[in-house]
Design a protein around this motif. Structure first.
Motif, PDB file in Angstrom:
ATOM      1  N   ARG A 200      63.744  28.662  31.461  1.00 37.76           N
ATOM      2  CA  ARG A 200      63.683  27.582  30.471  1.00 37.76           C
ATOM      3  C   ARG A 200      64.961  27.563  29.639  1.00 37.76           C
ATOM      4  N   ILE A 201      65.484  26.355  29.450  1.00 40.54           N
ATOM      5  CA  ILE A 201      66.745  26.187  28.731  1.00 40.54           C
ATOM      6  C   ILE A 201      66.522  25.104  27.676  1.00 40.54           C
ATOM      7  N   ASP A 202      65.980  25.492  26.537  1.00 40.73           N
ATOM      8  CA  ASP A 202      65.625  24.522  25.501  1.00 40.73           C
ATOM      9  C   ASP A 202      66.866  23.809  24.979  1.00 40.73           C
ATOM     10  N   GLY A 203      66.772  22.480  24.944  1.00 42.46           N
ATOM     11  CA  GLY A 203      67.904  21.675  24.515  1.00 42.46           C
ATOM     12  C   GLY A 203      69.041  21.650  25.514  1.00 42.46           C
ATOM     13  N   GLY A 204      68.859  22.260  26.683  1.00 46.77           N
ATOM     14  CA  GLY A 204      69.924  22.318  27.680  1.00 46.77           C
ATOM     15  C   GLY A 204      71.082  23.194  27.281  1.00 46.77           C
ATOM     16  N   ARG A 205      70.889  24.062  26.283  1.00 48.05           N
ATOM     17  CA  ARG A 205      72.001  24.816  25.685  1.00 48.05           C
ATOM     18  C   ARG A 205      72.208  26.148  26.399  1.00 48.05           C
ATOM     19  N   LEU A 206      73.394  26.354  26.904  1.00 49.63           N
ATOM     20  CA  LEU A 206      73.759  27.603  27.580  1.00 49.63           C
ATOM     21  C   LEU A 206      75.140  28.048  27.133  1.00 49.63           C
ATOM     22  N   THR A 207      75.329  29.355  27.085  1.00 48.32           N
ATOM     23  CA  THR A 207      76.683  29.904  26.994  1.00 48.32           C
ATOM     24  C   THR A 207      77.171  30.178  28.422  1.00 48.32           C
ATOM     25  N   THR A 208      78.462  30.330  28.571  1.00 50.23           N
ATOM     26  CA  THR A 208      78.976  30.661  29.899  1.00 50.23           C
ATOM     27  C   THR A 208      78.498  32.042  30.335  1.00 50.23           C
ATOM     28  N   GLY A 209      78.275  32.923  29.381  1.00 53.08           N
ATOM     29  CA  GLY A 209      77.729  34.235  29.720  1.00 53.08           C
ATOM     30  C   GLY A 209      76.329  34.122  30.290  1.00 53.08           C
ATOM     31  N   GLN A 210      75.509  33.270  29.697  1.00 46.97           N
ATOM     32  CA  GLN A 210      74.157  33.054  30.217  1.00 46.97           C
ATOM     33  C   GLN A 210      74.186  32.410  31.595  1.00 46.97           C
ATOM     34  N   LEU A 211      75.053  31.414  31.755  1.00 47.09           N
ATOM     35  CA  LEU A 211      75.161  30.743  33.048  1.00 47.09           C
ATOM     36  C   LEU A 211      75.605  31.719  34.128  1.00 47.09           C
TER      37      LEU A 211
ATOM     38  N   SER B 153      69.131  16.551  23.159  1.00 46.74           N
ATOM     39  CA  SER B 153      70.392  15.914  23.551  1.00 46.74           C
ATOM     40  C   SER B 153      71.401  16.993  23.918  1.00 46.74           C
ATOM     41  N   PRO B 154      72.005  16.891  25.103  1.00 45.09           N
ATOM     42  CA  PRO B 154      72.980  17.920  25.500  1.00 45.09           C
ATOM     43  C   PRO B 154      74.268  17.871  24.689  1.00 45.09           C
ATOM     44  N   VAL B 155      74.436  16.812  23.901  1.00 51.00           N
ATOM     45  CA  VAL B 155      75.642  16.737  23.065  1.00 51.00           C
ATOM     46  C   VAL B 155      75.261  16.760  21.578  1.00 51.00           C
ATOM     47  N   ALA B 156      74.122  17.389  21.292  1.00 51.84           N
ATOM     48  CA  ALA B 156      73.691  17.519  19.900  1.00 51.84           C
ATOM     49  C   ALA B 156      74.726  18.289  19.097  1.00 51.84           C
ATOM     50  N   GLY B 157      75.064  17.748  17.952  1.00 48.17           N
ATOM     51  CA  GLY B 157      76.000  18.423  17.059  1.00 48.17           C
ATOM     52  C   GLY B 157      77.453  18.198  17.362  1.00 48.17           C
TER      53      GLY B 157
ATOM     54  N   PHE C  30      52.392  20.484  27.988  1.00 47.36           N
ATOM     55  CA  PHE C  30      52.765  19.692  26.822  1.00 47.36           C
ATOM     56  C   PHE C  30      54.278  19.607  26.782  1.00 47.36           C
ATOM     57  N   LYS C  31      54.809  18.381  26.914  1.00 44.63           N
ATOM     58  CA  LYS C  31      56.248  18.185  27.029  1.00 44.63           C
ATOM     59  C   LYS C  31      56.803  17.561  25.755  1.00 44.63           C
ATOM     60  N   SER C  32      57.898  18.148  25.274  1.00 42.13           N
ATOM     61  CA  SER C  32      58.499  17.745  24.007  1.00 42.13           C
ATOM     62  C   SER C  32      59.948  17.322  24.214  1.00 42.13           C
ATOM     63  N   ALA C  33      60.413  16.397  23.372  1.00 39.80           N
ATOM     64  CA  ALA C  33      61.810  15.950  23.443  1.00 39.80           C
ATOM     65  C   ALA C  33      62.288  15.585  22.050  1.00 39.80           C
ATOM     66  N   ILE C  34      63.540  15.954  21.748  1.00 38.91           N
ATOM     67  CA  ILE C  34      64.149  15.666  20.447  1.00 38.91           C
ATOM     68  C   ILE C  34      65.595  15.274  20.676  1.00 38.91           C
ATOM     69  N   SER C  35      65.985  14.104  20.185  1.00 39.80           N
ATOM     70  CA  SER C  35      67.388  13.708  20.308  1.00 39.80           C
ATOM     71  C   SER C  35      67.782  12.774  19.184  1.00 39.80           C
ATOM     72  N   GLY C  36      68.952  13.028  18.641  1.00 39.67           N
ATOM     73  CA  GLY C  36      69.521  12.133  17.648  1.00 39.67           C
ATOM     74  C   GLY C  36      70.612  11.268  18.211  1.00 39.67           C
ATOM     75  N   SER C  37      70.683  11.144  19.531  1.00 41.80           N
ATOM     76  CA  SER C  37      71.727  10.332  20.169  1.00 41.80           C
ATOM     77  C   SER C  37      71.287   8.878  20.266  1.00 41.80           C
ATOM     78  N   PRO C  38      72.165   7.931  19.962  1.00 41.43           N
ATOM     79  CA  PRO C  38      71.816   6.517  20.135  1.00 41.43           C
ATOM     80  C   PRO C  38      71.686   6.108  21.597  1.00 41.43           C
ATOM     81  N   LEU C  39      72.083   7.002  22.514  1.00 40.03           N
ATOM     82  CA  LEU C  39      71.916   6.707  23.932  1.00 40.03           C
ATOM     83  C   LEU C  39      70.489   6.949  24.403  1.00 40.03           C
TER      84      LEU C  39
END
Length: 565
Positions: free
Chosen positions: A110-121, A182-186, A219-228
């Motif tokens: 599981r990769i919440d928010g799609g966020r990974l470091t290169t070390g994790q990858l 959003s994979p580009v959050a922040g 139960f599936k959740s999603a959070i994004s502040g992107s206008p896309l």
């Protein structure tokens, strides 16, 4: 012979009347398990199976695994048995589970928010190479799935993942699944609000928490502040969509009750604006409603979307406010229509800080362990060590200086990963398919990859945004109903009357604020071999008949059945 007075004549047997205690809703006092899944969850929390995996099953091997753990509780730790090789699609619904089970597992990281470091990858890539025969698929829920996992190796895999801050906890099962973000959050220049703190707080509160580890279903959740609108919010059980409130500023619009599978429903707005600091509270309230009021009698009605459909948005919001939050939510506006057709972040884009992020497109989400390790190496050499996965089976390298963009792009191209893909490579998505999935009827990954090549050859100038989603069964893991061209795997008859792999076709589905389900043409089914011919024919008709600027989905909704056949 007439019956004697003492023996009445035989009559037709009475039909047994089925009675049940409501829908198995806990809030109504119905705690008695009404099916086998509810029984094994009551017998033992799925979270507890980890101890047995570590101390018994990994030591004694596959044959030692209790069936309720094997096909039930092990999902709470991201493990599904994969399909035994050589079993064709015609036997999917005929064979018993133990006949379909291979002695290997699919493992979902599981990769919440799609966020990974290169070390994790890099660690995921190494695990793939060492324990998973090199397999790795990026899913449309931002996870990475591995195959060919032996039960004996699972404790070591967990040790390595957790050593870099990753886990498989509740990646499957009747649990709160991965939280899309959003994979580009922040970092995105056009971002309305960064939902990352909310994802982190929700994860802290609910993941691995026994209070939420026995839900009626997933139960599936999603959070994004992107206008896309880049997390497919319309088809999640709960979604928080970035909006600007005219009085209170940036926050989130609340959606509930979305989902696909065999009974698809678009989520509904509750009309509530939620500030960032309250997202986790509201999420916890909604997941608690699902736990307490969700239908547990029939598995095919156990998703939140059925409760929302029965209650309606007004009652759902009232119960949330009165029984779970103890306060009223603030009314708020709907999100604006996205200005871009693509929502996958593929290409080169400027960040808030002046650096760039580069999104690229693997083929139908399929990579391998070696490639993942090389992506980590390339990202470290050209960025800050941060990468992201998307809900479109894509990946992104963040924090690239302008003078490094060209070099990074060349390095990715050398791995077969392009940041400037054709429409067909960019827009084609596929589920796991019959290669590994026990529910599948047809092949998908190889078919989708071959389809990309063929359409690029036949229609090299086609550059309109278009999605082609292939699914191996009716369960819609690849979102067939909301694709421009959705392909639902099934067995069909060819011209010679032979039963072969093929697809039922859905045309004109879409996500976004014009979200809707694709149209099915009466009797239209296509064999796998005919697929390139069929799609080429339909796309050429679209190009010939479309109005100026008309999207494929709009054209498909008005086109004649003849044009779509």
């Amino acid at each position: 012979m007439a019956a004697s007075p003492q023996q009445p004549a035989a009559s037709a047997p009475r039909r047994k009347v089925s009675r049940h205690r409501g829908e198995g809703q806990w809030a109504q006092g119905h705690f008695t398990p009404l099916n086998g899944n509810e029984q094994f969850k009551k017998d033992d929390d799925g979270l507890n199976v980890r101890t047995r995996i570590e101390t018994i099953y990994s030591q004694r091997g596959f044959d030692s695994i209790d069936p309720n753990d094997l096909r039930g509780r092990m999902r709470w730790w991201g493990l599904y048995t994969q399909r035994k090789p050589g079993i064709d699609g015609g036997k999917t619904a005929i064979l018993e589970p133990e006949e379909l089970d291979d002695e290997y597992f699919m493992l979902r990281v599981r990769i919440d928010g799609g966020r990974l470091t290169t070390g994790q990858l890099r660690v995921i890539g190494e695990i793939s190479q060492e324990f998973a025969r090199g397999t790795a698929d990026i899913t449309d829920r931002q996870n990475i799935q591995l195959h060919w996992i032996r039960i004996e190796d699972v404790p070591e895999i967990w040790r390595r993942l957790e050593g870099v801050g990753l886990s498989t906890t509740e990646a499957c099962g009747d649990t709160p699944r991965v939280i899309l973000g959003s994979p580009v959050a922040g970092i995105a220049e056009d971002e309305i609000i960064d939902g990352t703190p909310a994802i982190e707080e929700i994860h802290r509160r609910v993941i691995g928490n026994p209070a939420y580890s026995n839900l009626p279903r997933k139960f599936k959740s999603a959070i994004s502040g992107s206008p896309l609108l880049d997390v497919a919010h319309e088809i999640n059980d709960i979604a928080f969509v970035g909006v600007e409130h005219p009085e209170h500023g940036p926050g989130f619009d609340l959606w509930v009750g979305g989902g696909l599978s065999t009974n698809p429903k678009i989520g509904v707005r509750l009309g509530a604006w939620v500030p960032l600091a309250e997202v986790a509270d509201v999420h916890e309230g909604v997941i608690s409603i699902f736990r307490d009021y969700g239908y547990r009698r029939l598995r095919n009605r156990a998703r939140l979307k059925f409760l929302v459909a029965d209650w309606g948005a007004e009652k759902f919001r009232q119960v949330l406010e009165d029984e779970y939050l103890g306060r009223k939510l603030t009314d708020g506006p709907a999100p604006a229509q996205p200005v871009q057709r693509w929502r996958d972040h593929v290409g080169v884009h400027r960040q808030q800080d002046g650096r760039f992020y580069v999104g690229f497109a693997p083929r139908v989400g399929r990579v391998d362990g070696t490639t993942l390790a090389k992506i980590a190496e390339v990202a470290e050499a050209h960025g800050s060590g941060r990468v992201r996965t998307t809900v479109e089976q894509k990946m992104i390298v963040l924090d690239v200086e302008q003078d490094q963009v060209e070099s990074l792009s060349s390095a990715l191209e050398s791995l077969g990963l392009t940041f400037s893909p054709s429409t067909f490579r960019r827009g084609t998505m596929a589920c796991t398919g019959i290669e590994f999935c026990k529910l599948a009827i047809v092949e998908t990954k190889a078919r989708g990859s071959a389809l990309i090549d063929e359409l690029e050859r036949r229609l090299p100038q086609f550059d309109e945004p278009l999605t082609i989603n292939l699914n191996g069964c009716p369960n819609a893991c690849a979102r067939i109903q909301v694709a421009d061209i959705g392909l639902k795997g099934q067995l069909v008859l060819d011209d010679d009357g032979n039963q072969v792999e093929g697809y039922q076709v859905h045309l004109g589905g879409a996500l976004g604020l014009e979200a809707g389900f694709g149209r099915k043409v009466r009797g239209l089914k296509v064999t796998s071999d005919e697929l390139p011919d069929y799609i080429e024919r339909v796309l050429r008709r679209y190009l010939a008949e479309r109005a100026d600027g008309e999207r494929f989905a709009v054209w498909a909704a008005r086109a004649s059945e003849e044009a779509l056949s």
